[in-house]
Design an enzyme around this catalytic site. Structure first.
Site, PDB file in Angstrom:
ATOM      1  N   SER A 185      26.661  55.356 169.293  1.00  0.00           N
ATOM      2  CA  SER A 185      27.078  55.503 170.691  1.00  0.00           C
ATOM      3  C   SER A 185      26.637  54.280 171.502  1.00  0.00           C
ATOM      4  CB  SER A 185      26.512  56.813 171.249  1.00  0.00           C
ATOM      5  OG  SER A 185      27.175  57.189 172.437  1.00  0.00           O
ATOM      6  N   ASP A 242      32.142  60.354 169.280  1.00  0.00           N
ATOM      7  CA  ASP A 242      30.781  59.818 169.325  1.00  0.00           C
ATOM      8  C   ASP A 242      29.952  60.132 168.079  1.00  0.00           C
ATOM      9  OD1 ASP A 242      28.099  59.257 170.141  1.00  0.00           O
ATOM     10  OD2 ASP A 242      28.679  59.581 172.226  1.00  0.00           O
TER      11      ASP A 242
END
Length: 270
Positions: free
Chosen positions: A37, A178
């Site tokens: 991320s 993510d």
């Protein structure tokens, strides 16, 4: 090892890296850089040799829009699914992925362009850089690298596709979200390393048992986990995705590096 944490995480990690380098500890010498991320952005900047201070400064000037709206009920539901011990982890990720696919987040084009704008160098470096993501339809954990054939910007954009906030990113017919859906750090990807340093922007919010299990799987004798100090946590506030945090979080990382230098140097030199 660079974990997730939104705009605040990218900027704080960059500040820590720059501050440590100024004090003689260069994390850019790592044999393997793993980004999840926010950490996928910072990790890419580090691995490609970009000027981190300039990159963060540019974003502070151009990324000035309002903070994205985070649906707290949806986020709480997602966390409840991911940490439900009765569910197989991949099934839990699949369910959250389905929520992300159904969320009205719009097309991914503008988001991908914004992620690309954060990366001065957009080609995979000639070194080991691992970027984590999750297949939204299946819950499969995916690790992108130079050999995966996926453009670097798409790999990073997929790792930054926070479910229900940003749209999943399409890659080779699949749609990805993510990498933090699997773990905020994915530290077990450092398996076999002699020394592991984890920068964990969301350390105050993440379950300790998960990271401890990942580090146990690594099996290394030299590990150090770095989390934001109290002053930095106060800077982060309630929304780590707020673009207004580029400058303040970077400065917080720089300031914290002063207290971290000795402990990090002891591990890094080993």
């Amino acid at each position: 090892m660079l974990g997730g944490g939104g705009v605040a995480g990218i900027a704080w990690e960059a500040g820590v890296v720059v501050g440590l380098r100024e004090r003689g500890v260069d994390l850019g010498t790592a044999d393997r850089i793993i980004g999840t991320s926010a950490g996928s952005v910072t990790g890419t900047l580090l691995a490609t040799g970009a000027d981190l201070e300039a990159a963060v400064g540019r974003q502070a000037n151009v990324d000035t829009g309002p903070a994205p709206t985070v649906a707290s009920e949806a986020v709480m539901e997602a966390f409840a699914i991911l940490f439900d011990p009765s569910l197989d982890p991949q099934e839990a990720r699949r369910r959250v992925g389905q929520m992300a696919l159904a969320a009205p987040t719009g097309p991914a084009t503008a988001r991908i362009e914004r992620i690309g704008d954060r990366l001065p160098i957009k080609e995979w470096p000639d070194r080991e850089l691992l970027i984590t993501s999750v297949n939204a339809a299946t819950g499969e954990f995916v690790v992108w690298d130079k050999e995966s054939g996926v453009p670097l910007v798409l790999a990073v954009a997929s790792s930054c596709a926070v479910p229900m906030v940003y749209p999943p990113v399409e890659i080779s017919g699949g749609r990805y979200v993510d990498g933090g859906v699997r773990s905020p750090t994915n530290a077990d990807l450092a398996s076999g390393a002699g020394t592991v340093l984890v920068l964990e922007p969301l350390g105050a919010m993440s379950p300790r048992a998960m990271l401890e299990a990942e580090l146990l799987a690594v099996g290394t004798a030299q590990t150090l986990v770095v989390q934001p100090d109290e002053a930095t946590v106060a800077v982060f506030g309630d929304n780590v995705l707020d673009p207004g945090l580029w400058g303040p979080a970077y400065k917080a990382g720089l300031a914290q590096s002063e207290t971290l230098a000795e402990s990090v140097a002891a591990v890094w030199s080993a």
